[in-house]
Motif scaffolding. Structure first.
Motif, short mmCIF file in Angstrom:
data_model
loop_
_atom_site.label_atom_id
_atom_site.label_comp_id
_atom_site.label_asym_id
_atom_site.label_seq_id
_atom_site.Cartn_x
_atom_site.Cartn_y
_atom_site.Cartn_z
N SER A 33 0.76 -1.29 0.02
CA SER A 33 0.03 0.11 -0.03
C SER A 33 1.06 1.30 -0.05
O SER A 33 1.99 1.15 0.49
CB SER A 33 -0.96 0.13 1.07
OG SER A 33 0.00 0.12 2.49
N GLY A 34 0.42 2.25 -0.29
CA GLY A 34 1.05 3.53 -0.52
C GLY A 34 0.37 4.60 -1.33
O GLY A 34 -0.71 4.72 -1.59
N ALA A 58 5.92 3.43 -0.51
CA ALA A 58 4.90 2.19 -0.56
C ALA A 58 5.46 1.27 0.79
O ALA A 58 6.53 1.56 1.09
CB ALA A 58 5.40 1.45 -1.79
N SER A 59 4.52 0.33 1.32
CA SER A 59 4.86 -0.32 2.46
C SER A 59 4.18 -1.38 2.57
O SER A 59 3.23 -1.60 1.80
CB SER A 59 4.52 0.41 3.83
OG SER A 59 3.28 0.91 3.72
N ARG A 66 8.35 -5.89 7.89
CA ARG A 66 7.64 -4.55 7.26
C ARG A 66 8.90 -4.10 6.46
O ARG A 66 9.96 -3.91 6.44
CB ARG A 66 7.76 -3.58 8.51
CG ARG A 66 6.23 -3.45 9.22
CD ARG A 66 6.48 -1.95 10.03
NE ARG A 66 7.32 -1.81 11.07
CZ ARG A 66 7.31 -2.18 12.08
NH1 ARG A 66 6.39 -2.81 12.72
NH2 ARG A 66 8.29 -2.10 13.02
N HIS A 67 8.17 -3.69 5.25
CA HIS A 67 9.00 -3.31 3.88
C HIS A 67 8.47 -1.68 3.92
O HIS A 67 7.35 -1.37 3.84
CB HIS A 67 8.58 -3.97 2.68
CG HIS A 67 8.87 -5.43 2.81
ND1 HIS A 67 9.96 -6.34 1.89
CD2 HIS A 67 8.00 -6.27 3.34
CE1 HIS A 67 9.79 -7.60 2.61
NE2 HIS A 67 8.61 -7.54 3.20
N HIS A 68 9.68 -1.09 3.26
CA HIS A 68 9.31 0.55 3.11
C HIS A 68 10.00 0.89 2.15
O HIS A 68 11.31 0.58 1.96
CB HIS A 68 9.47 1.21 4.34
CG HIS A 68 8.85 1.23 5.72
ND1 HIS A 68 7.94 1.52 6.11
CD2 HIS A 68 9.43 0.13 6.65
CE1 HIS A 68 7.46 0.80 7.40
NE2 HIS A 68 8.55 0.26 7.82
N PHE A 69 9.56 1.27 1.02
CA PHE A 69 10.40 1.77 -0.04
C PHE A 69 9.80 3.41 -0.48
O PHE A 69 8.60 3.71 -0.37
CB PHE A 69 10.01 1.13 -1.37
CG PHE A 69 10.53 1.54 -2.62
CD1 PHE A 69 11.75 1.41 -2.89
CD2 PHE A 69 9.68 2.20 -3.53
CE1 PHE A 69 12.23 2.01 -4.10
CE2 PHE A 69 10.16 2.79 -4.80
CZ PHE A 69 11.60 2.60 -4.83
N LYS A 70 10.75 4.05 -0.80
CA LYS A 70 10.56 5.56 -0.90
C LYS A 70 11.56 6.09 -2.31
O LYS A 70 12.58 5.57 -2.33
CB LYS A 70 10.89 6.43 0.42
CG LYS A 70 10.74 7.85 0.15
CD LYS A 70 11.35 8.59 1.34
CE LYS A 70 10.48 8.39 2.66
NZ LYS A 70 9.09 8.92 2.43
N LYS A 98 13.80 -0.21 3.20
CA LYS A 98 13.97 -0.48 4.42
C LYS A 98 13.25 -1.62 4.71
O LYS A 98 12.13 -1.66 4.33
CB LYS A 98 13.73 0.56 5.47
CG LYS A 98 14.24 0.35 6.88
CD LYS A 98 13.93 1.58 7.61
CE LYS A 98 12.94 1.93 8.25
NZ LYS A 98 12.27 1.16 9.20
N LEU A 99 13.90 -2.78 5.47
CA LEU A 99 13.20 -4.01 5.92
C LEU A 99 13.54 -3.95 7.32
O LEU A 99 14.49 -3.95 7.96
CB LEU A 99 13.86 -5.24 5.05
CG LEU A 99 13.35 -6.57 5.43
CD1 LEU A 99 12.08 -6.58 4.94
CD2 LEU A 99 14.38 -7.65 4.79
N ASP A 100 12.36 -4.29 8.08
CA ASP A 100 12.20 -4.32 9.38
C ASP A 100 11.89 -5.84 9.84
O ASP A 100 10.90 -6.42 9.33
CB ASP A 100 11.14 -3.49 10.20
CG ASP A 100 11.25 -2.09 9.81
OD1 ASP A 100 12.70 -1.62 9.38
OD2 ASP A 100 10.52 -1.25 9.92
N ARG A 101 12.65 -6.42 10.69
CA ARG A 101 12.33 -7.85 11.11
C ARG A 101 11.75 -7.54 12.80
O ARG A 101 12.56 -7.39 13.48
CB ARG A 101 13.48 -8.64 10.89
CG ARG A 101 13.19 -10.14 11.64
CD ARG A 101 12.03 -10.88 11.10
NE ARG A 101 12.29 -12.35 11.31
CZ ARG A 101 11.61 -12.91 12.32
NH1 ARG A 101 10.98 -12.15 13.27
NH2 ARG A 101 11.56 -14.23 12.52
#
Length: 257
Positions: A33-34, A58-59, A66-70, A98-101
């Protein structure tokens, strides 16, 4: 030192595949989503110029990942009245992944990996790239407010030459960094949201800071209006360039879920 940086880049590139495999085995399905925005401005008359700016956020959030793209892009050309030619007056590109675990489905703590790349032909640096890994914590999470704080070590490459490539470089400055970051969102009302994102890469000789502030007002389920301010600050810059850059924009945003 460059071999260490390349090794970190390869590890970061492999992380999405690892997380995707883990998510496929999970019972919880998650989707990206984003939002996407595109701005066009054409001036004719006393000033003759064309400018384009685009932004993508986008996330994807699942039970443990958790994925985050900008991505940002800005480009502007202005006509020289003497030569009648269009000269580029602004050109910069930024991207981060960014990838969060998460450390457990109910845990507020998480490990983060973040990879960034920025190319700005008017900053004095040809490009800058960094990779960092560390620990984050979601200190606040409720219907109105979400606050994440992060800290960890990393590595940064700043390129001064040449000016005709996105990756090659004849003159680099490489250094270990400490990355500090804050991400805050406030759901003011059903149709309005405030966001603040701050990240600093602190090196031995210089510090890079990026601060993005936005206020978004929803028009309907897919479109919104957004007021956005971006501040980029370098504590040490090449001769002939300024330490800070400001961008202020108002635009229409398309939201996807």
């Amino acid at each position: 030192m460059r071999s260490k940086y390349l090794a970190a880049m390869l590890i970061a590139a492999a992380l999405p595949a690892v997380s995707a495999a883990a998510e496929e085995g999970s019972s919880e399905a998650s989707k990206w989503s984003g939002d996407v925005s595109l701005g066009l401005l054409f001036k004719r008359g006393n000033t003759d110029s064309n400018s384009v700016n685009a932004h993508v956020n986008a996330s994807r959030d699942s039970a443990l990942w958790r994925h985050h793209f900008k991505a940002d892009a800005n480009n502007e050309k202005e006509r020289d009245p003497d030569t009648e030619e269009y000269n580029r007056t602004d050109e910069n590109y930024f991207a981060s992944y960014k990838l969060d675990r998460k450390l457990g489905e109910e845990s507020r703590n998480y490990l983060f990996n973040v990879l960034t790349y920025e190319k700005d032909n008017f900053s004095g640096f040809h490009y800058q790239a960094s990779y960092a890994i560390g620990l984050g914590r979601r200190f606040i999470e409720n219907e109105k407010h979400v606050l994440d704080l992060e800290a960890g070590p990393g590595y940064r490459v700043q390129c001064l030459e040449p000016e005709d490539s996105y990756g090659d470089c004849a003159d680099t400055e490489e250094s270990a960094i400490a990355r500090l970051a804050l991400k805050y969102s406030w759901q003011i009302s059903e149709n309005a949201e405030f966001k603040e994102e701050i990240s600093s890469e602190v090196g031995e000789d210089s510090t890079s800071t990026r601060m993005e502030t936005s206020l978004t007002s929803k028009i309907n389920s897919h479109f919104s209006l957004r007021l956005r301010h971006l501040l980029e600050h370098e504590s040490k810059v090449p001769a002939g360039t300024k330490e800070s850059d400001h961008q202020l924009s108002v635009g229409l945003v398309y939201t996807f879920k």
